[in-house]
Design a protein around this motif. Structure first.
Motif, mmCIF file in Angstrom:
data_model
loop_
_atom_site.group_PDB
_atom_site.id
_atom_site.type_symbol
_atom_site.label_atom_id
_atom_site.label_comp_id
_atom_site.label_asym_id
_atom_site.label_seq_id
_atom_site.Cartn_x
_atom_site.Cartn_y
_atom_site.Cartn_z
ATOM 1 N N ALA A 149 -4.424 12.051 -5.122
ATOM 2 C CA ALA A 149 -4.578 13.232 -4.266
ATOM 3 C C ALA A 149 -6.013 13.415 -3.783
ATOM 4 C CB ALA A 149 -4.093 14.471 -5.007
ATOM 5 N N GLN A 150 -6.978 13.161 -4.669
ATOM 6 C CA GLN A 150 -8.371 13.368 -4.295
ATOM 7 C C GLN A 150 -8.899 12.320 -3.311
ATOM 8 O OE1 GLN A 150 -7.176 12.924 -7.350
ATOM 9 N NE2 GLN A 150 -8.467 11.579 -8.619
ATOM 10 N N SER A 151 -8.106 11.291 -3.034
ATOM 11 C CA SER A 151 -8.528 10.247 -2.093
ATOM 12 C C SER A 151 -8.190 10.577 -0.649
ATOM 13 C CB SER A 151 -7.870 8.912 -2.454
ATOM 14 O OG SER A 151 -8.231 8.485 -3.746
ATOM 15 N N TRP A 152 -7.529 11.719 -0.394
ATOM 16 C CA TRP A 152 -7.052 12.048 0.941
ATOM 17 C C TRP A 152 -7.602 13.378 1.411
ATOM 18 C CZ3 TRP A 152 -4.184 8.450 3.535
ATOM 19 C CH2 TRP A 152 -3.660 7.403 2.767
ATOM 20 N N SER A 178 -0.382 20.547 6.510
ATOM 21 C CA SER A 178 0.201 21.787 7.041
ATOM 22 C C SER A 178 -0.548 22.313 8.259
ATOM 23 C CB SER A 178 0.238 22.857 5.953
ATOM 24 O OG SER A 178 -1.034 23.018 5.369
ATOM 25 N N ASP A 179 -1.745 21.762 8.529
ATOM 26 C CA ASP A 179 -2.509 22.208 9.695
ATOM 27 C C ASP A 179 -2.267 21.326 10.914
ATOM 28 O OD1 ASP A 179 -3.689 19.956 8.760
ATOM 29 O OD2 ASP A 179 -5.712 20.778 8.564
ATOM 30 N N GLU A 180 -1.211 20.521 10.878
ATOM 31 C CA GLU A 180 -0.803 19.633 11.972
ATOM 32 C C GLU A 180 -1.837 18.542 12.252
ATOM 33 O OE1 GLU A 180 0.303 22.129 15.328
ATOM 34 O OE2 GLU A 180 2.356 22.247 14.553
ATOM 35 N N GLN A 181 -2.660 18.228 11.241
ATOM 36 C CA GLN A 181 -3.587 17.108 11.336
ATOM 37 C C GLN A 181 -3.159 16.008 10.365
ATOM 38 O OE1 GLN A 181 -7.891 18.654 12.740
ATOM 39 N NE2 GLN A 181 -7.526 18.831 10.561
ATOM 40 N N PRO A 182 -3.498 14.752 10.648
ATOM 41 C CA PRO A 182 -3.176 13.682 9.709
ATOM 42 C C PRO A 182 -4.011 13.797 8.437
ATOM 43 C CG PRO A 182 -3.704 12.826 11.904
ATOM 44 C CD PRO A 182 -4.108 14.248 11.890
ATOM 45 N N LEU A 183 -3.553 13.120 7.409
ATOM 46 C CA LEU A 183 -4.372 12.923 6.222
ATOM 47 C C LEU A 183 -5.002 11.538 6.308
ATOM 48 C CD1 LEU A 183 -2.447 14.440 3.182
ATOM 49 C CD2 LEU A 183 -4.094 15.503 4.723
ATOM 50 N N HIS A 184 -6.296 11.450 5.946
ATOM 51 C CA HIS A 184 -7.062 10.217 5.987
ATOM 52 C C HIS A 184 -7.487 9.837 4.576
ATOM 53 C CE1 HIS A 184 -8.015 10.502 10.472
ATOM 54 N NE2 HIS A 184 -7.570 11.728 10.193
ATOM 55 N N ARG A 185 -7.451 8.547 4.276
ATOM 56 C CA ARG A 185 -7.986 8.067 3.001
ATOM 57 C C ARG A 185 -9.511 8.059 3.126
ATOM 58 N NH1 ARG A 185 -5.244 4.415 -1.044
ATOM 59 N NH2 ARG A 185 -3.603 4.103 0.511
ATOM 60 N N VAL A 186 -10.203 8.785 2.256
ATOM 61 C CA VAL A 186 -11.655 8.958 2.397
ATOM 62 C C VAL A 186 -12.393 7.633 2.270
ATOM 63 C CG1 VAL A 186 -11.663 11.375 1.708
ATOM 64 C CG2 VAL A 186 -11.810 9.607 -0.041
ATOM 65 N N SER A 207 0.857 -1.185 0.000
ATOM 66 C CA SER A 207 0.000 0.000 0.000
ATOM 67 C C SER A 207 0.889 1.230 0.000
ATOM 68 C CB SER A 207 -0.929 0.007 1.221
ATOM 69 O OG SER A 207 -1.833 1.104 1.177
ATOM 70 N N SER A 208 0.316 2.369 -0.404
ATOM 71 C CA SER A 208 1.118 3.585 -0.476
ATOM 72 C C SER A 208 0.281 4.809 -0.124
ATOM 73 C CB SER A 208 1.713 3.762 -1.882
ATOM 74 O OG SER A 208 0.689 4.006 -2.832
ATOM 75 N N TYR A 209 0.988 5.875 0.179
ATOM 76 C CA TYR A 209 0.412 7.208 0.409
ATOM 77 C C TYR A 209 1.310 8.210 -0.294
ATOM 78 C CZ TYR A 209 0.438 11.644 3.066
ATOM 79 O OH TYR A 209 0.453 12.966 3.431
ATOM 80 N N ARG A 210 0.720 9.058 -1.057
ATOM 81 C CA ARG A 210 1.400 10.186 -1.695
ATOM 82 C C ARG A 210 2.334 9.760 -2.850
ATOM 83 N NH1 ARG A 210 0.243 14.723 0.962
ATOM 84 N NH2 ARG A 210 0.904 16.610 -0.124
ATOM 85 N N GLY A 228 1.892 18.610 -3.993
ATOM 86 C CA GLY A 228 0.626 19.329 -4.132
ATOM 87 C C GLY A 228 -0.325 19.079 -2.984
ATOM 88 N N ASP A 229 -1.453 19.780 -3.015
ATOM 89 C CA ASP A 229 -2.494 19.605 -1.997
ATOM 90 C C ASP A 229 -3.179 18.246 -2.178
ATOM 91 O OD1 ASP A 229 -2.069 22.053 -0.751
ATOM 92 O OD2 ASP A 229 -3.355 23.113 -2.173
ATOM 93 N N PRO A 230 -3.727 17.710 -1.070
ATOM 94 C CA PRO A 230 -3.729 18.261 0.286
ATOM 95 C C PRO A 230 -2.401 18.010 1.010
ATOM 96 C CG PRO A 230 -4.887 16.178 0.268
ATOM 97 C CD PRO A 230 -4.529 16.455 -1.154
ATOM 98 N N LEU A 231 -2.013 18.974 1.831
ATOM 99 C CA LEU A 231 -0.814 18.879 2.653
ATOM 100 C C LEU A 231 -1.203 18.845 4.131
ATOM 101 C CD1 LEU A 231 1.397 21.542 0.857
ATOM 102 C CD2 LEU A 231 1.876 19.096 0.945
#
Length: 440
Positions: free
Chosen positions: A428-431, A412-420, A397-400, A407-410
């Motif tokens: 990119a649109q999956s996170w 940068s707001d100190e929150q994790p990225l979640h796979r929708v 499996s992979s991320y990014r 590119g976005d989403p990043l």
């Protein structure tokens, strides 16, 4: 350096007329090399033994005191009987903290010959331990009787140095050392013998880049957490291949009575069965501390149990990039018998072994740690990918791994990225960015 004979007559008048004082001894002596300072300990008589630098993986001549005669300590040539030594057991991933007070890594050797073996010339090269010799282990002057065992244990650098003292139990001699570098879980290599000749070797896990010439065929599969690799008691013949070895319960100081059998590899992870669903690459706090709070969450989307032993995590799109880390059991429960198994629907967290975030309130998630203080190569960044690799170097499996990972989403707001959608492709649109939910 002595002058060639043809110049002797020319130099004699100069020598006989010279009235200079000879230089002081310390002016001729080269400065001693700095061996580093990780740990020190003493043998039973209290004489200190030099500690090992963390990166001591050089050739035989890099050992302190090695004069190239094969003994590893600058003394007499090594005992030829060192060729009688055989590896009998190796534990690379003990339960709990590797190198903890109650969970040392170890390798075990047996003298299969009919004569004692003088251990002064012993040399052990086990990745990623430092290269060990008899002087470092306090074995100078020690001999190993026929059929007797030698157990070499490694504790973490913060353990009690007294644990490393030489002691004998029945027909087994135990020695040890303290060091921050542990045995490799995913692509290991152990050789024993003298500096000039290897007596036995073991290649396990993934194929190493520089395997011994004598080893034949595939490596021995890594047995997973809390299991050893053992040679059967009757297997004095050394085939230098995986047929000599099987997985077994750890038994340092006792030769396994189990017959040798063909190693059993865990079934491969089906495509799409395990997905990365949450990545915390920029947790709250100062940048210098955030790497100790980073985590990656996995979920088993399949209807079968999956075995994660032998998997590795990295922050680059290639399986051999710097910092690709094997995974070890740390805490929690994956819902099946093996400590590194993940049941259908169960979740797992991947953290560095110096993780400082919450472990208790994470539900029933399995927690796996890398074999160093951070995830991957010094921790994650906002734009680096994350890849989970299988034992055969296939991408699980992979991320990014996007066309534009910057590119976005990043995060940068100190929150994790979640796979929708856990089954969604890594695009990119999956996170999306959302509050952390480790283990939920």
């Amino acid at each position: 350096m002595p002058a060639p004979p043809r110049f002797a007559a020319f130099l004699l008048p100069l020598i006989t007329c010279a009235c200079l004082e000879p230089p002081a001894l310390d002016e001729l002596s080269a400065p001693l090399a700095d061996l580093g300072g990780v740990d020190t300990w003493g043998p039973l008589d209290g004489t200190p033994i030099p500690s090992f630098p963390d990166d001591d993986t050089g050739p035989p001549s890099s050992n302190p005191g090695d004069d190239g005669d094969g003994d590893g300590d600058g003394g007499a040539p090594a005992d030829p009987a060192l060729a009688q030594l055989r590896l009998t057991e190796v534990l690379v991933d003990p339960p709990g903290k590797d190198g903890g007070a109650d969970s040392p890594e170890f390798i075990e050797l047996r003298n299969i010959g009919t004569e004692p073996v003088i251990l002064d010339g012993l040399r052990i090269d086990a990745r990623s331990w430092p290269v060990l010799d008899a002087s470092a282990l306090g074995l100078v002057g020690v001999s190993l009787d026929p059929q007797a065992l030698l157990v070499v244990q490694r504790w973490a650098s913060d353990a009690d140095p007294a644990l490393a003292a030489l002691h004998v139990i029945d027909a087994a001699t135990f020695v040890g050392f303290l060091h921050s570098g542990g045995l490799r879980n995913a692509d290991g290599l152990v050789t024993v013998g003298a500096a000039s000749a290897v007596a036995d070797e073991l290649v396990y896990g993934a194929e190493p880049e520089d395997r011994p010439d004598a080893w034949i065929g595939d490596p021995v599969p890594s047995p997973g957490s809390a299991r050893s690799m053992c040679r059967a008691a009757a297997s004095d013949l050394d085939h230098d291949d995986a047929s000599d070895w099987s997985d077994c319960a750890p038994s340092p100081g006792h030769v396994s009575s189990e017959p040798a059998k063909a190693p059993v590899e865990p079934p491969p992870i089906p495509p799409g069965a395990v997905q990365i669903v949450e990545v915390s690459a920029n947790p709250p706090g100062p940048a210098s501390e955030e790497k100790y709070y980073e985590f990656i969450e996995l979920v088993n989307l399949s209807n079968v149990e999956v075995e994660l032993s032998g998997c590795r995590i990295g922050d680059a799109p290639t399986h051999d990039a710097p910092g690709v880390d094997p995974l070890e059991y740390l805490a929690g429960d994956g819902g099946c018998d093996s400590p590194t198994c993940l049941a259908p629907g169960a979740r797992a967290l991947i953290v560095g072994d110096s993780y400082a975030g919450p472990i208790g309130p994470i539900g029933l998630a399995l927690v796996l740690a890398t074999d160093d203080s951070t995830i991957a190569d010094g921790g994650l960044t906002n734009t680096e990918p994350v890849v989970l690799w299988g034992p055969n170097n296939a991408v699980i499996s992979s991320y990014r791994l996007w066309s534009d990972p910057a590119g976005d989403p990043l995060p940068s707001d100190e929150q994790p990225l979640h796979r929708v959608d856990p089954a969604a492709a890594d695009e990119a649109q999956s996170w999306i960015s959302a509050p952390p939910t480790p283990g939920e």
